[in-house]
Motif scaffolding. Structure first.
Motif, PDB file in Angstrom:
ATOM      1  N   GLN A  94       0.840  -1.204   0.000  1.00 45.32           N
ATOM      2  CA  GLN A  94       0.000   0.000   0.000  1.00 45.32           C
ATOM      3  C   GLN A  94       0.872   1.251   0.000  1.00 45.32           C
ATOM      4  O   GLN A  94       0.411   2.329  -0.370  1.00 45.32           O
ATOM      5  N   ASN A  95       2.133   1.097   0.423  1.00 42.55           N
ATOM      6  CA  ASN A  95       3.087   2.202   0.340  1.00 42.55           C
ATOM      7  C   ASN A  95       3.585   2.269  -1.109  1.00 42.55           C
ATOM      8  O   ASN A  95       4.662   1.782  -1.452  1.00 42.55           O
ATOM      9  N   ALA A  96       2.741   2.864  -1.961  1.00 42.89           N
ATOM     10  CA  ALA A  96       2.990   2.828  -3.399  1.00 42.89           C
ATOM     11  C   ALA A  96       4.312   3.499  -3.777  1.00 42.89           C
ATOM     12  O   ALA A  96       5.028   3.024  -4.659  1.00 42.89           O
ATOM     13  N   LYS A  97       4.634   4.581  -3.120  1.00 44.03           N
ATOM     14  CA  LYS A  97       5.867   5.313  -3.452  1.00 44.03           C
ATOM     15  C   LYS A  97       7.095   4.436  -3.218  1.00 44.03           C
ATOM     16  O   LYS A  97       7.957   4.305  -4.088  1.00 44.03           O
ATOM     17  N   ALA A  98       7.164   3.817  -2.034  1.00 40.46           N
ATOM     18  CA  ALA A  98       8.314   2.955  -1.716  1.00 40.46           C
ATOM     19  C   ALA A  98       8.394   1.780  -2.680  1.00 40.46           C
ATOM     20  O   ALA A  98       9.484   1.399  -3.126  1.00 40.46           O
ATOM     21  N   ALA A  99       7.237   1.198  -3.015  1.00 38.69           N
ATOM     22  CA  ALA A  99       7.222   0.035  -3.905  1.00 38.69           C
ATOM     23  C   ALA A  99       7.677   0.412  -5.318  1.00 38.69           C
ATOM     24  O   ALA A  99       8.498  -0.283  -5.924  1.00 38.69           O
ATOM     25  N   LEU A 100       7.158   1.512  -5.842  1.00 37.75           N
ATOM     26  CA  LEU A 100       7.508   1.903  -7.215  1.00 37.75           C
ATOM     27  C   LEU A 100       8.952   2.367  -7.331  1.00 37.75           C
ATOM     28  O   LEU A 100       9.563   2.245  -8.387  1.00 37.75           O
ATOM     29  N   GLU A 101       9.498   2.883  -6.243  1.00 37.85           N
ATOM     30  CA  GLU A 101      10.907   3.316  -6.273  1.00 37.85           C
ATOM     31  C   GLU A 101      11.858   2.139  -6.442  1.00 37.85           C
ATOM     32  O   GLU A 101      12.941   2.285  -7.011  1.00 37.85           O
ATOM     33  N   VAL A 102      11.485   0.959  -5.953  1.00 39.55           N
ATOM     34  CA  VAL A 102      12.378  -0.203  -6.076  1.00 39.55           C
ATOM     35  C   VAL A 102      11.993  -1.112  -7.240  1.00 39.55           C
ATOM     36  O   VAL A 102      12.787  -1.962  -7.646  1.00 39.55           O
ATOM     37  N   ALA A 103      10.785  -0.944  -7.785  1.00 42.43           N
ATOM     38  CA  ALA A 103      10.275  -1.891  -8.774  1.00 42.43           C
ATOM     39  C   ALA A 103      10.816  -1.616 -10.174  1.00 42.43           C
ATOM     40  O   ALA A 103      10.942  -0.470 -10.601  1.00 42.43           O
ATOM     41  N   ASP A 104      11.095  -2.700 -10.880  1.00 45.25           N
ATOM     42  CA  ASP A 104      11.417  -2.585 -12.308  1.00 45.25           C
ATOM     43  C   ASP A 104      10.151  -2.302 -13.110  1.00 45.25           C
ATOM     44  O   ASP A 104      10.197  -1.568 -14.106  1.00 45.25           O
ATOM     45  N   TYR A 105       9.037  -2.889 -12.666  1.00 46.68           N
ATOM     46  CA  TYR A 105       7.783  -2.743 -13.400  1.00 46.68           C
ATOM     47  C   TYR A 105       6.641  -2.838 -12.399  1.00 46.68           C
ATOM     48  O   TYR A 105       6.742  -3.549 -11.398  1.00 46.68           O
ATOM     49  N   GLY A 106       5.563  -2.109 -12.666  1.00 40.82           N
ATOM     50  CA  GLY A 106       4.434  -2.096 -11.746  1.00 40.82           C
ATOM     51  C   GLY A 106       3.103  -2.234 -12.449  1.00 40.82           C
ATOM     52  O   GLY A 106       2.961  -1.898 -13.631  1.00 40.82           O
ATOM     53  N   TYR A 107       2.139  -2.762 -11.695  1.00 35.92           N
ATOM     54  CA  TYR A 107       0.751  -2.882 -12.159  1.00 35.92           C
ATOM     55  C   TYR A 107      -0.145  -2.218 -11.130  1.00 35.92           C
ATOM     56  O   TYR A 107       0.039  -2.410  -9.928  1.00 35.92           O
ATOM     57  N   VAL A 108      -1.131  -1.466 -11.609  1.00 39.34           N
ATOM     58  CA  VAL A 108      -2.102  -0.816 -10.731  1.00 39.34           C
ATOM     59  C   VAL A 108      -3.429  -1.564 -10.857  1.00 39.34           C
ATOM     60  O   VAL A 108      -3.995  -1.665 -11.950  1.00 39.34           O
TER      61      VAL A 108
END
Length: 236
Positions: free
Chosen positions: A192-206
């Motif tokens: 749910q901490n989207a900012k932290a997750a997207l900062e480390v992720a190579d790719y994301g899905y919403v």
């Protein structure tokens, strides 16, 4: 590594996942973000064989997973660190970690991996004989991740690893995620901490109400206006 195609899940009359498609390549961090009830945990439960899809395919290295039981899926190298830690409260740190290796028989490698977990989480080594139930929330989260690593996974899935943790501990957990990935681990991360997750992720899905509404590289989603307004607390 893992390919999800047209995945549909029903809970009674509720259509929880609506034909989602997700790719998880080797040695990447993939994240799913979305509000509570969006279908993130249902996706992980479906991959693990805990929830059976009503339609669709989940393939791991070309092999269909939906026909297997959870134990078989774990033995194939897919592991879930569940939301809420779920450590064995009455067992020690060491006993929890040993249980993580229950599918394995390579005793020498198990010892090496135990030392690796202690290198990643020095606090666990300091508390080797402490009962898991007496540890802080952050320490229990470290133990839950360490226990997952003891299975020697090919794909490590993490469900809300930062939930309920103080900001300093959140940063520490995400540093560990980056380090595990640096050492070659493929990770599927729900946060749910989207900012932290997207900062480390190579790719994301919403995900929204069981549907993927946006996808892209983590850094691009961080700057997407829809994502910023809905999940990062930023107004235009």
């Amino acid at each position: 590594m893992l390919h999800i195609q047209n995945l549909n899940v029903h809970y009674g009359g509720i259509h929880a996942l609506r034909g989602i498609n997700i790719d998880i390549p080797d040695n990447k961090i993939i994240t799913l973000i979305g509000a509570n009830g969006a279908g993130k945990s249902t996706t992980l439960r479906s991959i693990m064989g805990i929830t059976k899809p009503s339609q669709g395919s989940i393939r791991h290295q070309g092999e269909e997973l939906t026909k297997y039981k959870t134990k078989d899926i774990v033995e194939k190298g897919i592991v879930l660190v569940p939301e809420g830690r779920r450590v064995f409260a009455n067992l020690t740190v060491e006993e929890n970690l040993i249980l993580g290796a229950y599918c394995r028989s390579d005793k020498d490698e198990i010892k090496k991996d135990m030392e690796w977990v202690y290198e990643l989480f020095p606090r666990l080594k300091e508390r080797l004989w402490q009962k898991a139930g007496t540890m802080s929330g952050g320490e229990q989260q470290m133990l839950a991740v360490g226990r997952g690593l003891m299975t020697k996974p090919k794909l490590l899935m993490m469900d809300e690893p930062s939930l309920g943790l103080a900001p300093l501990l959140v940063k520490e957990i995400f540093n560990i995620i980056k380090e595990i990935h640096r050492q070659g681990m493929t990770i599927l991360l729900i946060e749910q901490n989207a900012k932290a997750a997207l900062e480390v992720a190579d790719y994301g899905y919403v995900l929204e109400t069981g549907t993927i509404v946006l996808e892209g590289p983590g850094k691009e989603l961080l700057t997407n206006e829809e994502v910023k307004n809905a999940y990062l607390g930023e107004a235009k």
